[in-house]
Design an enzyme around this catalytic site. Structure first.
Site, PDB file in Angstrom:
ATOM      1  NE  ARG A  62      -4.219  -1.529   0.182  1.00  0.00           N
ATOM      2  CZ  ARG A  62      -4.309  -2.613  -0.570  1.00  0.00           C
ATOM      3  NH1 ARG A  62      -3.317  -2.949  -1.381  1.00  0.00           N
ATOM      4  NH2 ARG A  62      -5.394  -3.365  -0.542  1.00  0.00           N
ATOM      5  CD  GLU A 120      -3.520   3.368  -4.884  1.00  0.00           C
ATOM      6  OE1 GLU A 120      -4.563   2.714  -5.059  1.00  0.00           O
ATOM      7  OE2 GLU A 120      -2.470   2.867  -4.450  1.00  0.00           O
ATOM      8  CG  HIS A 162      -3.868  -0.583  -6.317  1.00  0.00           C
ATOM      9  ND1 HIS A 162      -4.112  -0.014  -5.104  1.00  0.00           N
ATOM     10  CD2 HIS A 162      -3.828  -1.931  -6.072  1.00  0.00           C
ATOM     11  CE1 HIS A 162      -4.234  -0.952  -4.167  1.00  0.00           C
ATOM     12  NE2 HIS A 162      -4.058  -2.128  -4.750  1.00  0.00           N
ATOM     13  CB  ILE A 163      -3.248  -3.418 -12.253  1.00  0.00           C
ATOM     14  CG1 ILE A 163      -1.807  -3.068 -12.595  1.00  0.00           C
ATOM     15  CG2 ILE A 163      -4.199  -2.406 -12.814  1.00  0.00           C
ATOM     16  CD1 ILE A 163      -1.251  -3.890 -13.683  1.00  0.00           C
ATOM     17  N   GLY A 164      -2.278  -5.011  -9.093  1.00  0.00           N
ATOM     18  CA  GLY A 164      -1.618  -6.235  -8.634  1.00  0.00           C
ATOM     19  C   GLY A 164      -2.407  -7.508  -8.910  1.00  0.00           C
TER      20      GLY A 164
HETATM   21  C1  DGY Z   1      -5.661  -6.258  -2.780  1.00  0.00           C
HETATM   22  O1  DGY Z   1      -6.463  -7.152  -3.076  1.00  0.00           O
HETATM   23  O2  DGY Z   1      -5.604  -5.778  -1.657  1.00  0.00           O
HETATM   24  C2  DGY Z   1      -4.730  -5.787  -3.837  1.00  0.00           C
HETATM   25  O3  DGY Z   1      -4.112  -4.609  -3.499  1.00  0.00           O
HETATM   26  C3  DGY Z   1      -5.468  -5.614  -5.142  1.00  0.00           C
HETATM   27  O4  DGY Z   1      -4.565  -5.419  -6.180  1.00  0.00           O
END
Ligand code: DGY
Length: 323
Positions: A237, A266, A285-287
């Site tokens: 984060r 963001e 933020h596309i993890g």
């Molecule tokens: C989450 O699920 O917390 C991740 O940050 C999403 O990409």
């Protein structure tokens, strides 16, 4: 009578069908997030709320007197004010596990992209600057057989460690609240104190969840411990780091580069200083954002929500709400 729920996360027809079997669904379908007043109006009759990163605080909970559960489509739940939710008798659920491998893939995309200047080289080709064979000022760094330091050895940390050790022949060090002897055995990972890990790493990967303890954990002092050749990756984060200190470290060359998926604000504002730094690789933020994983997360969030409303234990209640 079916319980009423409000949904402001974009869900597929399959997830909607599942919800409709069990609930009366009010869904927000606009592209922009619902304005606060509209949200409060919709929540005034809702027993369940399925959402993304919307802040759940006292003001929202006061506007939602019937609410029993907030189900977030994310593993992180730092947007929950846990104490306020407990005061209002509202529980929280989240979506761990289904996204571990996807986020670990993205961490490697950030490592490889930063190390090999992938975005800069793409622009170089598109801008018509590719005039001769070699671009030595755009040469990168090896990832294979380098040293990675993972801060936060949870499930995603382990998925990164597995890729690093077995896919890239890397030396794996880690720092975590508690030692993980199994991970040490599986990936040959070495536990280190934070400063030692920072000083030893070619790649510093921050995955620790945002809590009161981790807020701002990487700042000027910590960037100072890193090698000038180090690449810093943040997929946790934005608030786990001091962003101003990162910007200064990138500007001064205290570290070589950063690959970021998360930010203090963001979406990033158009005049944000990070946007001017060529040694920062910036993702929105596309993890966890592959179509398959996001679908699984949304379905899991729906199952969590329905379970609570049916008086059952949900698959993934947030730990702070477990009795
Ligand atoms: C989450 O699920 O917390 C991740 O940050 C999403 O990409």
């Amino acid at each position: 009578m079916k319980p009423s729920i409000f949904v402001d996360y974009a869900i597929s027809d399959a997830v909607m069908d599942y919800l409709l079997k069990h609930c009366t669904v009010d869904a927000w379908r606009e592209e922009d997030t619902a304005p606060r007043e509209e949200l409060y109006k919709r929540l005034s009759v809702a027993e369940g709320y399925l959402t993304g990163g919307r802040r759940i605080d006292d003001a929202l909970l006061e506007a939602a007197p019937k609410l029993k559960v907030v189900s977030t489509v994310s593993v992180g739940y730092n947007h929950f004010d846990i104490a306020a939710m407990k005061r209002h008798g509202v529980t929280g659920t989240h979506t761990p596990e289904v996204l571990d491998e996807t986020v670990a893939d993205l961490v490697f995309a950030l490592m490889l992209g930063s190390a090999r200047k992938v975005a800069e080289l793409d622009r170089y080709v598109r801008d018509g600057l590719w005039k001769r064979g070699d671009v030595d000022n755009l040469f990168g760094m090896d990832v294979h057989h380098a040293t990675v330091g993972i801060i936060g050895m949870g499930r995603i940390g382990e998925a990164v460690a597995r890729r690093a050790a077995f896919g890239f022949g890397m030396t794996v060090n880690y720092h975590n609240r508690s030692r993980k002897p199994e991970a040490e055995a599986k990936y040959g990972a070495t536990y280190m104190e934070l400063d030692e890990l920072l000083a030893a790493s070619d790649y510093v990967v921050l995955l620790a969840p945002l809590t009161n303890e981790t807020r701002g954990m990487i700042g000027k002092r910590e960037f100072g411990w890193m090698k000038p050749s180090a690449i810093f990756i943040n997929a946790s984060r934005g608030a786990t780091i001091d962003e101003e200190a990162l910007i200064e470290a990138l500007q001064k060359g205290t570290i070589r580069a950063a690959g970021l998926d998360v930010y203090q604000q963001e979406p990033l504002p158009a005049d944000h200083p990070l946007l001017a730094l060529p040694n920062a690789l910036l993702l929105p933020h596309i993890g966890s954002a592959t179509a398959k994983t996001r679908e699984e997360m949304a379905m899991l969030a729906a199952r969590n929500l329905v379970a609570v409303l049916q008086g059952e234990e949900p698959p993934h209640r947030v730990p702070e709400f477990k009795s």
